[in-house]
Design a protein around this motif. Structure first.
Motif, PDB file in Angstrom:
ATOM      1  N   GLY A  17     -52.386 -20.117 -54.308  1.00  0.00           N
ATOM      2  CA  GLY A  17     -51.264 -19.201 -54.459  1.00  0.00           C
ATOM      3  C   GLY A  17     -50.499 -18.925 -53.195  1.00  0.00           C
ATOM      4  O   GLY A  17     -49.546 -18.126 -53.222  1.00  0.00           O
ATOM      5  N   SER A  18     -50.873 -19.533 -52.071  1.00  0.00           N
ATOM      6  CA  SER A  18     -50.121 -19.292 -50.838  1.00  0.00           C
ATOM      7  C   SER A  18     -50.358 -20.440 -49.865  1.00  0.00           C
ATOM      8  O   SER A  18     -51.365 -21.146 -49.939  1.00  0.00           O
ATOM      9  CB  SER A  18     -50.544 -17.974 -50.174  1.00  0.00           C
ATOM     10  N   PHE A  19     -49.412 -20.580 -48.930  1.00  0.00           N
ATOM     11  CA  PHE A  19     -49.563 -21.624 -47.920  1.00  0.00           C
ATOM     12  C   PHE A  19     -50.698 -21.289 -46.954  1.00  0.00           C
ATOM     13  O   PHE A  19     -51.395 -22.173 -46.477  1.00  0.00           O
ATOM     14  CB  PHE A  19     -48.246 -21.785 -47.151  1.00  0.00           C
ATOM     15  N   THR A  20     -50.875 -19.987 -46.686  1.00  0.00           N
ATOM     16  CA  THR A  20     -51.930 -19.580 -45.755  1.00  0.00           C
ATOM     17  C   THR A  20     -53.313 -19.894 -46.318  1.00  0.00           C
ATOM     18  O   THR A  20     -54.169 -20.456 -45.635  1.00  0.00           O
ATOM     19  CB  THR A  20     -51.824 -18.076 -45.457  1.00  0.00           C
ATOM     20  N   ARG A  51     -39.976 -20.823 -54.261  1.00  0.00           N
ATOM     21  CA  ARG A  51     -40.580 -19.884 -53.332  1.00  0.00           C
ATOM     22  C   ARG A  51     -39.815 -18.556 -53.373  1.00  0.00           C
ATOM     23  O   ARG A  51     -38.598 -18.536 -53.269  1.00  0.00           O
ATOM     24  CB  ARG A  51     -40.562 -20.445 -51.910  1.00  0.00           C
ATOM     25  N   THR A  52     -40.555 -17.469 -53.499  1.00  0.00           N
ATOM     26  CA  THR A  52     -39.980 -16.124 -53.357  1.00  0.00           C
ATOM     27  C   THR A  52     -40.851 -15.378 -52.355  1.00  0.00           C
ATOM     28  O   THR A  52     -41.880 -15.873 -51.915  1.00  0.00           O
ATOM     29  CB  THR A  52     -39.975 -15.370 -54.704  1.00  0.00           C
ATOM     30  N   THR A  53     -40.437 -14.167 -52.031  1.00  0.00           N
ATOM     31  CA  THR A  53     -41.229 -13.391 -51.063  1.00  0.00           C
ATOM     32  C   THR A  53     -42.549 -12.922 -51.660  1.00  0.00           C
ATOM     33  O   THR A  53     -43.466 -12.573 -50.917  1.00  0.00           O
ATOM     34  CB  THR A  53     -40.430 -12.159 -50.610  1.00  0.00           C
ATOM     35  N   ARG A  54     -42.651 -12.936 -52.999  1.00  0.00           N
ATOM     36  CA  ARG A  54     -43.851 -12.384 -53.627  1.00  0.00           C
ATOM     37  C   ARG A  54     -44.740 -13.438 -54.272  1.00  0.00           C
ATOM     38  O   ARG A  54     -45.933 -13.213 -54.437  1.00  0.00           O
ATOM     39  CB  ARG A  54     -43.451 -11.345 -54.686  1.00  0.00           C
ATOM     40  N   ARG A  55     -44.172 -14.611 -54.616  1.00  0.00           N
ATOM     41  CA  ARG A  55     -44.992 -15.568 -55.362  1.00  0.00           C
ATOM     42  C   ARG A  55     -44.416 -16.976 -55.251  1.00  0.00           C
ATOM     43  O   ARG A  55     -43.277 -17.179 -54.797  1.00  0.00           O
ATOM     44  CB  ARG A  55     -45.089 -15.168 -56.829  1.00  0.00           C
TER      45      ARG A  55
END
Length: 299
Positions: A17-20, A51-55
């Motif tokens: 769910g995230s790049f990190t 890509r959005t700031t939340r998801r």
């Protein structure tokens, strides 16, 4: 062409769910993962992730690629597992080239035991009376007797086999038993057409070891020489491994034993080795070393 690393990174991003989080899973930096996804989208010419700031959301193309990427990686994993299993247990075809007597008397009698031990291996036993190029003939192993001239080959010594002079009782009854080396001039000698070195017999002449003979009958096959000798055609010089049973049965008799030099021919398993030897080939080489050295041959 899509890279496996790009597909792994893509799946990691979606599943975490995230790049990190994806970066932590696959041991990269978040910026490195982001660049991987960007390059993948550029290569395919379409957006895969919104890509959005939340998801992070998948586009339709991204959803399709996710399914295919998982299938591809699953198949690669299955392929790797199958290869590891194959390497752990010898599997596949092994081609063996040797002169007919070597196949008949040394190799063939052992192959039932070998296949019982390695049931996934298949064999092709190809007879040839001349030295071959293993690569051209697609042979994995060749069994050769005598000195090795080809320095590009790897070899394992299987043992040695002594040379003896022999003739059949029928022949000796008709032509007499030679008592000394000079008597051979009055006898029919059987030998090889090539190489001529095989027609140097283990007898001393004028303080020189080795008696060159001129055969009355020449052939390229040791097996043919054996049959000729048993049929009473003449005197022959052959390796003990192929004459033992004929001597034991009384079909051939040793002659000139007291003056025969103790010459033995080395027997080799030869093969090309570039990197690790294939398990199926290594299995047969080690088996032949185990079963022949000091057992079927005279060390």
């Amino acid at each position: 062409m899509l890279s496996v690393d790009a597909l792994v990174g893509f799946i990691a991003v979606i599943e975490t769910g995230s790049f990190t989080a994806a970066a932590e899973r696959i041991g990269q930096t978040p910026s490195g993962v982001s660049r991987t996804i960007s390059r993948l989208e550029k290569q395919l010419g379409t957006a895969l992730i919104t890509r959005t700031t939340r998801r992070l959301d998948l586009t339709e193309e991204g959803k399709w690629l996710l399914l295919r990427a998982r299938e591809i990686l699953t198949e690669l994993q299955r392929t790797e597992e199958q290869l590891r299993t194959r390497l752990a247990q010898p599997t596949g075809l092994v081609r063996v080239n040797a002169a007919t007597p070597v196949l008949d008397y040394l190799v063939a009698p052992l192959m039932t035991e070998f296949l019982d031990r390695y049931p996934l291996v298949r064999l092709e036993l190809i007879s040839g009376e001349t030295v071959i190029d293993l690569i051209e003939e697609r042979a994995d192993i060749a069994i050769r007797i005598g000195p090795l001239a080809d320095s590009t080959l790897n070899a394992r010594r299987l043992g040695t086999s002594r040379l003896s002079l022999l003739a059949s009782p029928t022949y000796l009854k008709r032509h007499g038993i030679p008592r000394e080396v000079a008597d051979l001039r009055e006898h029919r000698l059987l030998g090889f057409t090539a190489p001529t070195s095989l027609n140097t017999w283990p007898l001393a002449q004028n303080d020189i070891d080795g008696l060159p003979v001129e055969p009355v009958i020449g052939t390229s096959s040791g097996g043919t020489l054996l049959h000729l000798a048993v049929a009473g055609a003449g005197v022959v010089c052959l390796a003990d491994f192929m004459t033992r049973s004929e001597i034991a049965a009384g079909r051939l008799l040793p002659i000139l034993e007291t003056v025969t030099l103790p010459w033995s021919q080395p027997v080799w398993a030869v093969f090309y080795k570039q990197g690790a030897l294939a398990p199926r080939v290594s299995a047969l080489v080690e088996f032949l070393v185990e079963r022949l050295t000091g057992k079927l041959l005279d060390d």
